[in-house]
Design an enzyme around this catalytic site. Sequence first.
Site, mmCIF file in Angstrom:
data_model
loop_
_atom_site.group_PDB
_atom_site.id
_atom_site.type_symbol
_atom_site.label_atom_id
_atom_site.label_comp_id
_atom_site.label_asym_id
_atom_site.label_seq_id
_atom_site.Cartn_x
_atom_site.Cartn_y
_atom_site.Cartn_z
ATOM 1 N N THR A 149 0.849 -1.186 0.000
ATOM 2 C CA THR A 149 0.000 0.000 0.000
ATOM 3 C C THR A 149 0.886 1.238 0.000
ATOM 4 O O THR A 149 2.041 1.185 0.428
ATOM 5 C CB THR A 149 -0.925 0.025 1.230
ATOM 6 N N LYS A 154 -2.726 3.458 6.870
ATOM 7 C CA LYS A 154 -2.816 2.005 6.993
ATOM 8 C C LYS A 154 -1.467 1.417 7.408
ATOM 9 O O LYS A 154 -1.392 0.528 8.261
ATOM 10 C CB LYS A 154 -3.271 1.416 5.658
ATOM 11 N N ASP A 211 -7.112 -6.472 1.583
ATOM 12 C CA ASP A 211 -8.219 -5.772 0.954
ATOM 13 C C ASP A 211 -9.254 -5.615 2.042
ATOM 14 O O ASP A 211 -9.700 -6.599 2.644
ATOM 15 C CB ASP A 211 -8.778 -6.520 -0.253
ATOM 16 N N SER A 212 -9.546 -4.402 2.333
ATOM 17 C CA SER A 212 -10.461 -4.080 3.417
ATOM 18 C C SER A 212 -11.590 -3.230 2.874
ATOM 19 O O SER A 212 -11.415 -2.497 1.899
ATOM 20 C CB SER A 212 -9.732 -3.311 4.529
ATOM 21 N N ASP A 298 -14.218 5.703 8.978
ATOM 22 C CA ASP A 298 -14.160 5.714 10.443
ATOM 23 C C ASP A 298 -15.074 6.761 11.087
ATOM 24 O O ASP A 298 -15.704 6.482 12.109
ATOM 25 C CB ASP A 298 -12.719 5.932 10.920
#
Length: 342
Positions: A149, A154, A211-212, A298
Amino acid sequence: MADKIYEYKDKENWFLGEWGGFNAISGLGNVCGDELYELSQQVAKLVASKCCGKCHGHGEDGCHKDEFNGYNVTVVKKSSDFQLIRFVVGMINEETNRHLEVQQRASAVVVTEGDQLLFVHLPEDGVAASDFFGKSSENAFGDTILIATRNEGKTKEFRKMFDQLGIKVENLNNHPELPEVEETGMTFEENARLKAETISKLTGKMVLADDSGLKVDVLGGLPGVWSARFSGPDATDESNNAKLLHELAMVFDMKDRSAQFHTTLVVAAPDKESLVVEADWPGYIAMEAKGDNGFGYDPLFLVGETGRHAAELTADEKNEISHRGLAVKKLMEAFPVWKAEQ
């Protein structure tokens, strides 16, 4: 009087330190003094005859702080030599401008500076040579994992977790020559595998990809694998959040706004079957954004029944309960066995 008090505390370890002592580590209560004395003698070699780094050219006849150029650490409780050594080395680095690094290899603790191995601390029962040295020269000191990434937010979360294991973390910003891997999969696992295995083949490195995404039940699991670009190809966190609120504008009952953050983690290495773990973080989509921490969705994500938004949590709180935190805990359980099979 010390200029600064250092502290490290978790559920099983609690250390307090100050600079300006005589390289001493002492314990309170039932903490074993003999064991700490031997450890202190070993760590003390790191600061012996070393200038504090702040003499600005006036240290030819010795450091101006030589008379108190050392650490004084009190151990309230301890279960990990690694955490204690890392704590003391952190003090040394800050006070002397050194660049010491602490890594854990099997059950041993290794301290290096640059390409120099300074010492190895072994547990009382020793360590199997095959576990310490690995099966080939590729398993050298200082495991490094490349996070697939360029997202520094992250990466910061992963670095905080892997730091506890003494594993260095890089991301794609450290490798600008690498191409972007297009996420063409239809599932989280397909995308994570694609990134991890492609980059591992290109670099020969151990690579972690995730992968989120956010799955909203009333939207049939959307935004899902399209979470990062939910509002279009030029999506931002703000535009994605705005679109999500728009999609749920007529959903007023909170129980109908249930959602889960999902993470799939894949670790890949050359000529090795990839390791896959998954985790979910249940909650709800709030009516409005709140909080300044975190990223992505978030600010809109209500954590379970707590009433708190994910963006209101500290990094430590989030790592304990989030989808990524739970997935990494699963990864840490499976990772040593997977790594040993290389």
